[in-house]
Design a protein around this motif. Structure first.
Motif, mmCIF file in Angstrom:
data_model
loop_
_atom_site.group_PDB
_atom_site.id
_atom_site.type_symbol
_atom_site.label_atom_id
_atom_site.label_comp_id
_atom_site.label_asym_id
_atom_site.label_seq_id
_atom_site.Cartn_x
_atom_site.Cartn_y
_atom_site.Cartn_z
ATOM 1 N N ARG A 77 0.779 -1.139 0.112
ATOM 2 C CA ARG A 77 -0.061 0.093 0.009
ATOM 3 C C ARG A 77 0.828 1.254 0.016
ATOM 4 N NH1 ARG A 77 -3.359 -0.332 4.884
ATOM 5 N NH2 ARG A 77 -1.323 -1.772 5.918
ATOM 6 N N LEU A 78 2.236 0.970 -0.067
ATOM 7 C CA LEU A 78 2.890 2.354 -0.379
ATOM 8 C C LEU A 78 3.352 2.655 -1.672
ATOM 9 C CD1 LEU A 78 5.875 1.516 2.496
ATOM 10 C CD2 LEU A 78 4.054 3.251 2.631
ATOM 11 N N TYR A 79 3.359 4.098 -1.839
ATOM 12 C CA TYR A 79 3.544 4.796 -3.192
ATOM 13 C C TYR A 79 4.922 5.397 -3.275
ATOM 14 C CZ TYR A 79 -1.370 3.929 -3.974
ATOM 15 O OH TYR A 79 -2.776 3.577 -4.070
ATOM 16 N N ARG A 80 5.615 5.071 -4.027
ATOM 17 C CA ARG A 80 6.917 5.906 -4.343
ATOM 18 C C ARG A 80 7.005 6.945 -4.908
ATOM 19 N NH1 ARG A 80 7.198 0.301 -4.356
ATOM 20 N NH2 ARG A 80 8.722 -0.683 -3.094
ATOM 21 N N VAL A 81 7.122 8.221 -4.426
ATOM 22 C CA VAL A 81 7.192 9.486 -4.683
ATOM 23 C C VAL A 81 8.493 10.441 -4.516
ATOM 24 C CG1 VAL A 81 4.510 9.543 -4.303
ATOM 25 C CG2 VAL A 81 6.206 10.347 -2.658
ATOM 26 N N ASN A 82 8.399 11.492 -5.413
ATOM 27 C CA ASN A 82 9.396 12.314 -5.269
ATOM 28 C C ASN A 82 9.068 13.796 -4.838
ATOM 29 O OD1 ASN A 82 10.516 10.324 -7.506
ATOM 30 N ND2 ASN A 82 12.080 10.879 -6.173
ATOM 31 N N LEU A 83 9.571 14.766 -4.189
ATOM 32 C CA LEU A 83 9.030 15.877 -3.818
ATOM 33 C C LEU A 83 9.987 16.962 -4.422
ATOM 34 C CD1 LEU A 83 9.011 15.094 -0.058
ATOM 35 C CD2 LEU A 83 7.151 15.470 -1.318
ATOM 36 N N ILE A 84 9.190 18.081 -5.013
ATOM 37 C CA ILE A 84 9.869 19.072 -5.588
ATOM 38 C C ILE A 84 9.517 20.344 -5.256
ATOM 39 C CG2 ILE A 84 9.855 17.792 -7.960
ATOM 40 C CD1 ILE A 84 7.838 19.507 -8.889
ATOM 41 N N ALA A 85 10.471 21.479 -5.196
ATOM 42 C CA ALA A 85 10.233 22.706 -4.706
ATOM 43 C C ALA A 85 10.823 23.642 -5.755
ATOM 44 C CB ALA A 85 10.741 23.237 -3.346
ATOM 45 N N LEU A 86 9.974 24.250 -6.566
ATOM 46 C CA LEU A 86 10.513 25.150 -7.700
ATOM 47 C C LEU A 86 9.854 26.714 -7.446
ATOM 48 C CD1 LEU A 86 9.356 22.941 -10.700
ATOM 49 C CD2 LEU A 86 11.468 23.031 -9.594
ATOM 50 N N GLN A 87 10.945 27.409 -7.883
ATOM 51 C CA GLN A 87 10.566 29.053 -7.551
ATOM 52 C C GLN A 87 10.483 29.672 -9.120
ATOM 53 O OE1 GLN A 87 14.457 29.289 -5.187
ATOM 54 N NE2 GLN A 87 13.244 30.985 -4.696
ATOM 55 N N ARG A 88 9.321 30.546 -9.045
ATOM 56 C CA ARG A 88 8.892 30.963 -10.475
ATOM 57 C C ARG A 88 9.969 32.172 -10.945
ATOM 58 N NH1 ARG A 88 3.987 31.579 -13.042
ATOM 59 N NH2 ARG A 88 3.696 32.992 -14.478
ATOM 60 N N ARG A 89 10.324 31.911 -12.418
ATOM 61 C CA ARG A 89 11.669 32.736 -12.870
ATOM 62 C C ARG A 89 11.193 34.085 -12.821
ATOM 63 N NH1 ARG A 89 14.991 29.610 -15.664
ATOM 64 N NH2 ARG A 89 14.354 27.429 -16.247
ATOM 65 N N ARG A 90 10.372 34.687 -12.939
ATOM 66 C CA ARG A 90 9.828 36.020 -12.869
ATOM 67 C C ARG A 90 9.547 36.566 -11.399
ATOM 68 N NH1 ARG A 90 6.286 38.024 -17.841
ATOM 69 N NH2 ARG A 90 7.320 39.989 -17.138
ATOM 70 N N ASP A 91 9.386 35.799 -10.517
ATOM 71 C CA ASP A 91 9.054 36.022 -8.962
ATOM 72 C C ASP A 91 9.630 35.069 -7.999
ATOM 73 O OD1 ASP A 91 8.346 36.994 -6.740
ATOM 74 O OD2 ASP A 91 6.033 37.032 -7.058
ATOM 75 N N PRO A 92 10.814 34.948 -7.686
ATOM 76 C CA PRO A 92 11.442 34.074 -7.113
ATOM 77 C C PRO A 92 10.597 33.784 -5.635
ATOM 78 C CG PRO A 92 12.931 35.523 -7.761
ATOM 79 C CD PRO A 92 11.879 36.156 -8.067
ATOM 80 N N GLU A 93 9.864 34.872 -5.191
ATOM 81 C CA GLU A 93 9.265 34.596 -3.826
ATOM 82 C C GLU A 93 7.850 33.538 -4.106
ATOM 83 O OE1 GLU A 93 8.398 38.186 -2.715
ATOM 84 O OE2 GLU A 93 10.086 38.789 -2.077
ATOM 85 N N GLN A 94 7.562 33.373 -5.227
ATOM 86 C CA GLN A 94 6.597 32.337 -5.540
ATOM 87 C C GLN A 94 6.917 30.822 -5.823
ATOM 88 O OE1 GLN A 94 4.151 33.200 -9.130
ATOM 89 N NE2 GLN A 94 2.759 31.577 -8.791
ATOM 90 N N VAL A 95 6.773 29.971 -4.893
ATOM 91 C CA VAL A 95 7.449 28.682 -4.512
ATOM 92 C C VAL A 95 6.117 27.861 -4.862
ATOM 93 C CG1 VAL A 95 8.465 27.153 -3.356
ATOM 94 C CG2 VAL A 95 9.029 29.546 -2.776
ATOM 95 N N LEU A 96 6.542 26.907 -5.744
ATOM 96 C CA LEU A 96 5.594 25.594 -6.202
ATOM 97 C C LEU A 96 6.174 24.293 -5.509
ATOM 98 C CD1 LEU A 96 4.026 24.698 -9.361
ATOM 99 C CD2 LEU A 96 5.317 23.138 -8.371
ATOM 100 N N LEU A 97 5.139 23.758 -4.574
ATOM 101 C CA LEU A 97 5.510 22.482 -3.931
ATOM 102 C C LEU A 97 4.786 21.326 -4.269
ATOM 103 C CD1 LEU A 97 5.618 24.063 -0.220
ATOM 104 C CD2 LEU A 97 7.531 23.715 -1.861
ATOM 105 N N GLN A 98 5.377 20.241 -4.811
ATOM 106 C CA GLN A 98 4.521 19.140 -5.369
ATOM 107 C C GLN A 98 4.951 17.946 -4.885
ATOM 108 O OE1 GLN A 98 3.643 19.496 -9.468
ATOM 109 N NE2 GLN A 98 1.875 17.836 -9.389
#
Length: 946
Positions: free
Chosen positions: A648-669
Motif C-alpha cells: 500500500r506504499l506509493y513511491r514519490v518524489n518531492l519538488i520545490a520550484l521558484q517562479r523565474r519572474r518572481d522567486p518569492e512564488q514557490v511551487l511545492l508538489q
C-alpha cells in the motif's frame, strides 16, 4: 498586494490608531462629548453603548482616536462597527470628509445604525460619487454567502447630487427605495441578489444611467418605462423569472450588452431590431421556441448566445452566423405528436440548467430537470422525483481523511461533493455523474461512487462513461443526497448465501472461489469477496529470496453472526511457479489476519491443506484475510506485516520550484516517481529549482507538512498552514500541489537569503497497521523527516532608496506604460485574490476565447485560486510591453461588475506614478513642477504600495 501590505491594509480597514501628518486626532474622553452633540439622529441606546465602551477603552488603553480617511476613499465594509465609526467621523465634522468620493459599508450592519449613518451622508460627504452597500461578506455554516440586512434607504440620500455609482447587491430589498429614481446623476446601479419582484416605472427617469444589473432576483415583468433609459449601455437581468419582454425595450438605442440568461422567456418581441448598438446578447437557459430573424441584421452584434432553449428551428440567417451559439437545443427534431383525446397528456421536455460558478444552489420542481454544475458534475431529476419544489445546495470539499473513507487498498479519484438537503428521500432515484481521474491500474480493480448513508459509508452501483480518454464519468442512481466521492478499489464480488448453500467465485481471478455447504447458515446472509493482486517482484525483493512467491491476497467479510454453522471451503491458486506435484510442503505457509488487528499469523499447522496441481483448498468457519506464501523463511508472520505494508506504499518524489519572474512564488508538489520527468519538462519553462528529492514512500491519505526554514517564512495566513507548516494530504491520483509566496525578515539588500524547505511526515491513515506507526516512532524524530530542498531569495537590486521595505522583493512585470502606469506581479496577485467566481467574466472581457477558459477549468478543476492566477498571469505575460494593457484590464473589471477591484487598480496606478515623480524630484533629475512622466522614457515599473 503583498508588496504593499501596510498601505493596502489601511485602505481596507479605513482606520489605524497612529499619529500621522495631515490627520486630526482628538483625545477620546472629550471627543465623544462633541460627537454626542453633533451626531444627529443616533439612537439613545447606541450612545449609551458607545459611551460605556469608550470609557472602558480609555481606562485600559489611554486616549486614542480613530484615524481620518487618507485620500478620497473610505472603506469600512470589512471593519467591525463600520457604521459606528462613520457616525463618529461625521460628528467630528473633519474637513477631510469633504474630499471623500468613495464609501463602502457592509450590508450586515445593524439596520437602525445603518440608517442613521446613511442619513448623515448628504451633509458630511457632499462630494460622494460612489456608494457601495453590499452584503455577502458573511457566510453560513455551509459556506454560502448571506444577504445583508439592508431593506430600505433614507429619503435624504436623493440629495447626493454627485452620486454616480450605487451598489446595493446581496441585500434584502423587496422594493426599490423611493430615493433611487431621484438620483438624476446616477451612472451605474447594481441591485443583484436581492428579493425584488418588480421595478418601479420611475426608474425610467434616470437620464444618465449607463449600467443596470438586477440579476438573481424575482422579477416576473419589466416596466415599459425601462425603454426610456436612452443612455443605458449594459443591462443584466439574468437569473430572474421573466416570461416576456415589453416591446418598449427596443427603444434602448445605446444598449451594447443585454443579458437575459436563466429566465423563463418563451418568445422575443420584434422591437429588438431597434437595438442598433447591441454587441452582446445572452439568452441561454430560457424556454425560447422561436427567435426573430431580425436579430441577424443587427449591425454590431458579435455574440448571440441561445444555448439550452427549446429551439427546434431557427431562421437561416442565424443558423449560419458565426456569432450564434445553439448548443443544447433540439434543432431538427420534430415536435412530439399531439396525443389523441383519450391518450395521456403531453409531457413537456425536461428543462436544463447550466449553473455558473457564482451559484451554489438551484431549484427543482416536480417537472424534473437536468442540471450541470460549474464544477462539471451533472444531475438528472426525473419527473416526479420531488412532490413539491425543492432547493438543492451543493459544495465541493477538498479531500481530507475525515471526509474520505478508504479501505486498505482503495485509491481516491475525485474531490468530495456534498449535496443537500441530507437524507430527504426522492420519490424516484436521481441520476448523478461525477468526473474522476483515470486510475493508473485497472486490472482486477473497479471504480465506484462511495456515499454516506445511515451514518455508514457504502458503494453504489456505478457505470462508467467515457467522453474522451482523459475525461471519464462515474454514473450512479441515488435515492437521497449526502456526500459523494469516486474511489478505485479491488474488484468486489458479493452474493446472498441461503441455507441451501451456494458457490462464490471471483470475477477478477478465476482460481479464487468459496463453497458454502448446505446448512452453513440458518438465515440468508450477505458475503463479500475482494482479491488483491500481488506483483511477482514484491515478495522476492522484500525477502531477498529469488524463489519466494505468493498467491493473491483474499479478503472475505459477511453480515450476521461471526461464524458459520458448518465449515466453508476456500480455494486459492498456488503461488506462481509452484505446482502441487513439485512443491516442498515445508515451504508453504497459509497466513491469516483477523481485523481489526494488524498482525498476520501462520495457521498452516491448524488447517488441513488439500493440494491439487494448481490450487490449495482449506476449510474455515470465520471470515478474514488469507494469503498463501512459498518461502524458505521460518517465521513469516512479521515478514507478512512488512509485505502487506509495502503493498500500500506509493513511491514519490518531492519538488520545490521558484517562479523565474518572481522567486518569492514557490511551487511545492509531491509526484509519483514515474511522472517526475514529464512534469519538470512542462514546468521548467516558467520555474526553476533544485533536483527532486530522493524517492520516499507514502500511504494513501497520509498527512505530511512542508516547513520553510533558515530565515524563510510563508508570506500570508492560510487555512492549510499549521504553526508555520503547510499541510498536505497525499492521494496518489490527485494533484498534491500548492503554490505559496514566501518572505524573509533578513536584510536582502546586502546578500541573497539561502533558506530551505523541509518535508515531514504527519498522521498516517487509520487503516495503516499500528506496528508501522510504532516502528517509525521507535526510530526517533528523524523518521518523520522525508526531504530538504534549498530555496534562494536573490539579493535585492537597486533598493537603496527609502521607498522599498526590507525583505519584500517582487520581480518587475512590464505590464503597462508610462501613460497609464505599471502593474507588478504582486499587484496582479492581489487582483487575483479578489476576483473569486467572477474570473470567467473578466477573462471573456479581456478577450480570452471560451475554449481557453474550458481548458483552464479542466487543468485546475480542483483549485479555484489556480484557475484565477493562471488566467490572469498568462494574459499578463502575453500583454507585457504592449501599450494600453492596464487600461484593458480596468475596463474588463468594470464590464464584469467588479468596479471595486477596478477602483483599487486605479489607486495603485496613481500611487505608483506619484512615487515615480517623487523619486525623480528626489534625485533632481526633473524640475519640481513635474506632474506627469509622459515626457520621460518609460521607467522600470515600481511595485506600487496600495
Amino acid at each position: 498586494m503583498r508588496a504593499s501590505a501596510s498601505v493596502g491594509a489601511e485602505k481596507c480597514e479605513g482606520w489605524r490608531p497612529a499619529w500621522r501628518a495631515g490627520t486630526c486626532l482628538v483625545p477620546e474622553d472629550g471627543w465623544w462629548a462633541m460627537a454626542a452633540m453633533e451626531a444627529g439622529p443616533v439612537p439613545a441606546t447606541l450612545a449609551q453603548e458607545d459611551a460605556a465602551r469608550d470609557a472602558s477603552e480609555a481606562a485600559g488603553a489611554g486616549p486614542e482616536a480613530p484615524l481620518l480617511p487618507a485620500g478620497n476613499r473610505l472603506s469600512l465594509h470589512l471593519h467591525p462597527g463600520g457604521c459606528r465609526r462613520l457616525l463618529r467621523l461625521c460628528a467630528q465634522q473633519a474637513p477631510q470628509l469633504l474630499e471623500v468620493d468613495f464609501l463602502q459599508l457592509s450590508g450586515h450592519e445593524d439596520p437602525q445604525l445603518l440608517e442613521a449613518a446613511l442619513a448623515r451622508l448628504p451633509w458630511s460627504l457632499p462630494r460622494l460619487r460612489s456608494l457601495v452597500l453590499k452584503g455577502g461578506q458573511r457566510r453560513e455554516a455551509l459556506g454560502a454567502c448571506l444577504r445583508g440586512s439592508l431593506a430600505t434607504l433614507p429619503a435624504s440620500l436623493s440629495s447626493l447630487a454627485r452620486l454616480a455609482h450605487l451598489d446595493l447587491s446581496f441585500n434584502s430589498l423587496e422594493t426599490l427605495p423611493a430615493c433611487v429614481p431621484q438620483m438624476c446623476g446616477l451612472d451605474a446601479l447594481l441591485l443583484s441578489r436581492n428579493c425584488l419582484s418588480e421595478l418601479p416605472a420611475a426608474l425610467g427617469a434616470l437620464p444618465a444611467l449607463t449600467f443596470l444589473a438586477v440579476t438573481h432576483n424575482r422579477l416576473r415583468t419589466l416596466p415599459p418605462a425601462l425603454g426610456a433609459l436612452s443612455s443605458l449601455q449594459r443591462l443584466d437581468l439574468s437569473g430572474n423569472l421573466l416570461e416576456a419582454l415589453p416591446p418598449e425595450i427596443g427603444g434602448l438605442g445605446s444598449l451594447a450588452e443585454l443579458n437575459l440568461a436563466s429566465n423563463r422567456l418563451q418568445s422575443l418581441p420584434s422591437s429588438l431590431a431597434g437595438l442598433r448598438a447591441l454587441r452582446l446578447f445572452i439568452l441561454h437557459s430560457n424556454l425560447l421556441a422561436s427567435v426573430p430573424a431580425s436579430l441577424a441584421r443587427l449591425p454590431l452584434l458579435t455574440r448571440l448566445d441561445l444555448r439550452d432553449n427549446q429551439l427546434r428551428d431557427v431562421p437561416p440567417e442565424l443558423l449560419d452566423a458565426p456569432f450564434v451559439r445553439l448548443q443544447g437545443n433540439p434543432l431538427g427534431r420534430p415536435p412530439p405528436d399531439p396525443p389523441s383525446p383519450p391518450g395521456p397528456p403531453v409531457v413537456p421536455e425536461m428543462p436544463r440548467l447550466l449553473l455558473t460558478s457564482d451559484r451554489d444552489s438551484f431549484a427543482v420542481t416536480p417537472q424534473g430537470c437536468s442540471v450541470t454544475l460549474a464544477c462539471g458534475v451533472r444531475l438528472q431529476f426525473p419527473a416526479g422525483a420531488t412532490a413539491a419544489p425543492m432547493t438543492i445546495r451543493y459544495r465541493l470539499w477538498l479531500p481530507e481523511p475525515r471526509l474520505v473513507p478508504l479501505g486498505p487498498h482503495d485509491a481516491l479519484l475525485s474531490g468530495v461533493l456534498e449535496l443537500q438537503p441530507h437524507g430527504v428521500a426522492f420519490q424516484q432515484e436521481v441520476g448523478l455523474w461525477l468526473l474522476f481521474v483515470p486510475p493508473r491500474a485497472r486490472r482486477c480493480r473497479e471504480v465506484v461512487v462511495r456515499t454516506l448513508s445511515d451514518n455508514s459509508w457504502s458503494d453504489l452501483e456505478t457505470h462508467l462513461e467515457e467522453e474522451t480518454p482523459k475525461r471519464l464519468w462515474a454514473h450512479c442512481q441515488v435515492p437521497h443526497f449526502s456526500w459523494f466521492l469516486v474511489v478505485s478499489r479491488p474488484v468486489s464480488d458479493a452474493c446472498l448465501v441461503p441455507p441451501e448453500g451456494t458457490l462464490l467465485c471471483s470475477s477478477g481471478h478465476a482460481g479464487v472461489r468459496v463453497t458454502f455447504p448446505a446448512g452453513a447458515t440458518e438465515e440468508p446472509r450477505h458475503v463479500r469477496m475482494q482479491v488483491v493482486r500481488v506483483g511477482s517482484r514484491e515478495l522476492p525483493a522484500l525477502l531477498g529470496e529469488p524463489e519466494a512467491a505468493s498467491s493473491p491476497l483474499l479478503c472475505l467479510s459477511q453480515s450476521g453472526p461471526s461464524s458459520f454453522l458448518r465449515p466453508v471451503t476456500i480455494q486459492l491458486p498456488l503461488p506462481p511457479g509452484v505446482t502441487g506435484l513439485s512443491l516442498d510442503r515445508a515451504r508453504l505457509h497459509l497466513l491469516h489476519r483477523a481485523a481489526p488487528a494488524a498482525a498476520w499469523d501462520d495457521i498452516t499447522a491448524q488447517v488441513a491443506l488439500e493440494l491439487t496441481h494448481l490450487y490449495a483448498r482449506f476449510q474455515v468457519t470465520r471470515f478474514s484475510w488469507y494469503w498463501l506464501w512459498y518461502t524458505t523463511k521460518a517465521c513469516v508472520g512479521s515478514l507478512a506485516r512488512k509485505a502487506w505494508e509495502r503493498l500500500r506504499l506509493y513511491r514519490v518524489n518531492l519538488i520545490a520550484l521558484q517562479r523565474r519572474r518572481d522567486p518569492e512564488q514557490v511551487l511545492l508538489q509531491c509526484l509519483p516517481r514515474n511522472k517526475v520527468d514529464a512534469t519538470l519538462r512542462r514546468l521548467l519553462e516558467r520555474y526553476r529549482g533544485p533536483e527532486p528529492s530522493d524517492t520516499v514512500e507514502m500511504f494513501e491519505g497520509e498527512k505530511f507538512f512542508a516547513a520553510f526554514e533558515r530565515g524563510i517564512d510563508i508570506d500570508a495566513d492560510r487555512p492549510d498552514c499549521v504553526e508555520g507548516r503547510l499541510c498536505f494530504v497525499f492521494y496518489s491520483h490527485l494533484k498534491n500541489l500548492k503554490e505559496v509566496y514566501v518572505t524573509t525578515a533578513l536584510d536582502r539588500r546586502a546578500r541573497a537569503v539561502r533558506g530551505q524547505v523541509s518535508f515531514y511526515r504527519g498522521e498516517v491513515p487509520e487503516v495503516v497497521p499500528e506496528e508501522a506507526e510504532a516502528a517509525r516512532q521507535k526510530r526517533g524524530p528523524a523518521a518523520l523527516w522525508m526531504a530538504t530542498l534549498p530555496i534562494k531569495l536573490p539579493r535585492l537590486q537597486g533598493c537603496e532608496g527609502p521607498t522599498r521595505e526590507p525583505g519584500l522583493s517582487l520581480a518587475p512585470l512590464n505590464l503597462g506604460d508610462a501613460e497609464t502606469g505599471f502593474l507588478t506581479q504582486s499587484n496582479l496577485l492581489n487582483v487575483a485574490g479578489r476576483l473569486g467566481p467572477d474570473w470567467p467574466a473578466v477573462a471573456l472581457h479581456l478577450g480570452l476565447p471560451y475554449r481557453e477558459l474550458q481548458r483552464i477549468r479542466h487543468e485546475f478543476r480542483d483549485d479555484l485560486d489556480g484557475q484565477i492566477r493562471h488566467m490572469l498571469f498568462s494574459w499578463a505575460e502575453r500583454q507585457a510591453g504592449q501599450p494600453g494593457a492596464v487600461g484593458r484590464l480596468v475596463q474588463a473589471l468594470e464590464q464584469s461588475d467588479r468596479r471595486d477591484v477596478a477602483e483599487e487598480v486605479r489607486a495603485v496606478l496613481e500611487l505608483g506614478r506619484r512615487k515615480y515623480q517623487e523619486g525623480i524630484r528626489h534625485t533632481s533629475l526633473a524640475p519640481g513642477n513635474l506632474t506627469s512622466p509622459d515626457r520621460l522614457p518609460s521607467p522600470s515599473p515600481e511595485p506600487a504600495q496600495a
